[in-house]
Design a protein around this motif. Structure first.
Motif, short mmCIF file in Angstrom:
data_model
loop_
_atom_site.label_atom_id
_atom_site.label_comp_id
_atom_site.label_asym_id
_atom_site.label_seq_id
_atom_site.Cartn_x
_atom_site.Cartn_y
_atom_site.Cartn_z
N TRP A 124 22.80 47.42 55.11
CA TRP A 124 22.90 47.86 53.70
C TRP A 124 24.09 48.77 53.46
O TRP A 124 24.30 49.23 52.34
CB TRP A 124 21.61 48.57 53.30
CG TRP A 124 21.42 49.91 53.95
CD1 TRP A 124 21.40 50.18 55.28
CD2 TRP A 124 21.25 51.16 53.29
NE1 TRP A 124 21.21 51.52 55.52
CE2 TRP A 124 21.12 52.15 54.31
CE3 TRP A 124 21.17 51.56 51.97
CZ2 TRP A 124 20.92 53.50 54.01
CZ3 TRP A 124 20.97 52.91 51.68
CH2 TRP A 124 20.84 53.86 52.70
N MET A 157 17.87 43.84 42.91
CA MET A 157 19.31 44.03 42.98
C MET A 157 20.03 43.80 41.64
O MET A 157 21.14 44.28 41.44
CB MET A 157 19.91 43.09 44.04
CG MET A 157 19.37 43.36 45.45
SD MET A 157 19.64 45.07 46.00
CE MET A 157 21.41 45.09 46.19
N VAL A 164 18.20 46.68 58.14
CA VAL A 164 18.95 45.79 57.25
C VAL A 164 20.38 46.31 57.17
O VAL A 164 20.62 47.52 57.23
CB VAL A 164 18.30 45.73 55.84
CG1 VAL A 164 18.25 47.10 55.20
CG2 VAL A 164 19.05 44.76 54.95
N VAL A 193 15.06 44.59 54.44
CA VAL A 193 15.69 43.31 54.20
C VAL A 193 15.04 42.61 53.01
O VAL A 193 15.69 41.85 52.28
CB VAL A 193 15.62 42.42 55.47
CG1 VAL A 193 14.17 42.05 55.79
CG2 VAL A 193 16.48 41.17 55.31
N HIS A 194 13.76 42.90 52.78
CA HIS A 194 13.05 42.28 51.65
C HIS A 194 13.55 42.82 50.32
O HIS A 194 13.82 42.05 49.39
CB HIS A 194 11.55 42.51 51.78
CG HIS A 194 10.96 42.04 53.06
ND1 HIS A 194 10.95 40.70 53.43
CD2 HIS A 194 10.36 42.71 54.08
CE1 HIS A 194 10.37 40.56 54.60
NE2 HIS A 194 10.01 41.77 55.02
N MET A 254 16.41 44.55 49.69
CA MET A 254 17.84 44.38 49.49
C MET A 254 18.23 42.92 49.25
O MET A 254 19.35 42.63 48.83
CB MET A 254 18.62 44.94 50.68
CG MET A 254 18.47 46.45 50.87
SD MET A 254 19.07 47.46 49.48
CE MET A 254 17.51 47.80 48.57
N SER A 255 17.30 42.00 49.51
CA SER A 255 17.58 40.58 49.23
C SER A 255 16.80 40.08 48.01
O SER A 255 16.82 38.89 47.70
CB SER A 255 17.22 39.72 50.46
OG SER A 255 15.84 39.84 50.76
N SER A 256 16.12 41.01 47.33
CA SER A 256 15.36 40.65 46.13
C SER A 256 16.31 40.58 44.93
O SER A 256 16.97 41.57 44.59
CB SER A 256 14.27 41.68 45.87
OG SER A 256 13.76 41.56 44.56
N SER A 257 16.37 39.43 44.29
CA SER A 257 17.27 39.27 43.14
C SER A 257 16.86 40.19 41.99
O SER A 257 17.72 40.74 41.30
CB SER A 257 17.29 37.81 42.68
OG SER A 257 15.99 37.38 42.31
#
Length: 208
Positions: free
Chosen positions: A98, A70, A96, A61-62, A64-67
C-alpha cells in the motif's frame, strides 16, 4: 470506520476495544453495520464521512482492492484530511503493498508498521486504542485553539461603539469614515461566522 467485509473479524475486535473510549465519551463510533433497515446505505456512508472528525481505515488487501472503498470512501476522507478538517488513521490488519497509495502518507497503527495478523491479539489492539486516544486528544486541542468568529464579531462591534464615543461631537466626518471601515470588517467577520456555524451544525463526532 472504513473496512472491507472480509475483515469483519478485525472490525468486531476493534469495536470491542473502542467501547472503552465510548464509555469515557472520547468517541462515538460508526460503520456501515449500523445502517438501519430501509436506509439508503450509500447516502448513510457519505453522510457519516461528511460528519466525521476522525476516520479509521482497516488496511488490508481486501480494503485496498475494493472499488467502492477506493473510489467512494477514501477519496472523500483523504480530501478532508488534507484540508485539516478531519483526522485519518490507517490500521494495518493484513499484508498488502500500500506504500504507493495516498493513504500511506498518514501515520499508521500499530506504530511498528507490522500488521495485526491475529484479530484476537489484544496486545496489538491496546496499542491501537492508545494511538486513537492520542489522536482524539490532539484533535480536541486543535479545535480548542481555533478562533471563534462570533467572539471576533462581538469584539469588533464593541470597537465600533468605542470609536464613535471617543470622537468629539463635531467631528462627524471622521465618525463616518471609521464606521464605513468597520462595516467592511464586520461584513467579513459575519461571512466567516455563517460558514463557522454551518460547519458546526453539520459536524457530529464520528470518532471512528
Amino acid at each position: 470506520i472504513v473496512y472491507a467485509h472480509e475483515d469483519a473479524a478485525f472490525l468486531r475486535h476493534l469495536e470491542l476495544h473502542l467501547r472503552i473510549l465510548q464509555i469515557v465519551q472520547v468517541i462515538d463510533q460508526w460503520h456501515d453495520g449500523l445502517i438501519v433497515p430501509g436506509e439508503r446505505w450509500n447516502d448513510a456512508i457519505h453522510r457519516a464521512l461528511e460528519q466525521a472528525e476522525l476516520v479509521l481505515v482497516l488496511v488490508s488487501v481486501h480494503s485496498m482492492s475494493s472499488s467502492y472503498i477506493m473510489t467512494e470512501e477514501l477519496p472523500s476522507a483523504l480530501t478532508k484530511a488534507a484540508n485539516g478538517q478531519i483526522g485519518l488513521i490507517p490500521i494495518l490488519v493484513g499484508k498488502v503493498d500500500w506504500e504507493s497509495l495516498p493513504i500511506s502518507e498518514h501515520q499508521a497503527l500499530p506504530n511498528t508498521g507490522v500488521p495485526i495478523s491475529n484479530a484476537e491479539d489484544d496486545g496489538a489492539w491496546v496499542e491501537v486504542i492508545r494511538g486513537i486516544r492520542l489522536a482524539c486528544a490532539t484533535l480536541r486541542k486543535q479545535e480548542a485553539t481555533k478562533i471563534d468568529p462570533l467572539e471576533i464579531t462581538r469584539d469588533q462591534s464593541s470597537l465600533v461603539s468605542a470609536r464613535v464615543q471617543e470622537n468629539r461631537p463635531g467631528n462627524w466626518l471622521k465618525d463616518l469614515e471609521w464606521l464605513a471601515h468597520d462595516r467592511k470588517e464586520l461584513e467579513g467577520q459575519l461571512q466567516n461566522l455563517r460558514a463557522h456555524l454551518s460547519d458546526r451544525e453539520s459536524s457530529q463526532p464520528l470518532g471512528s
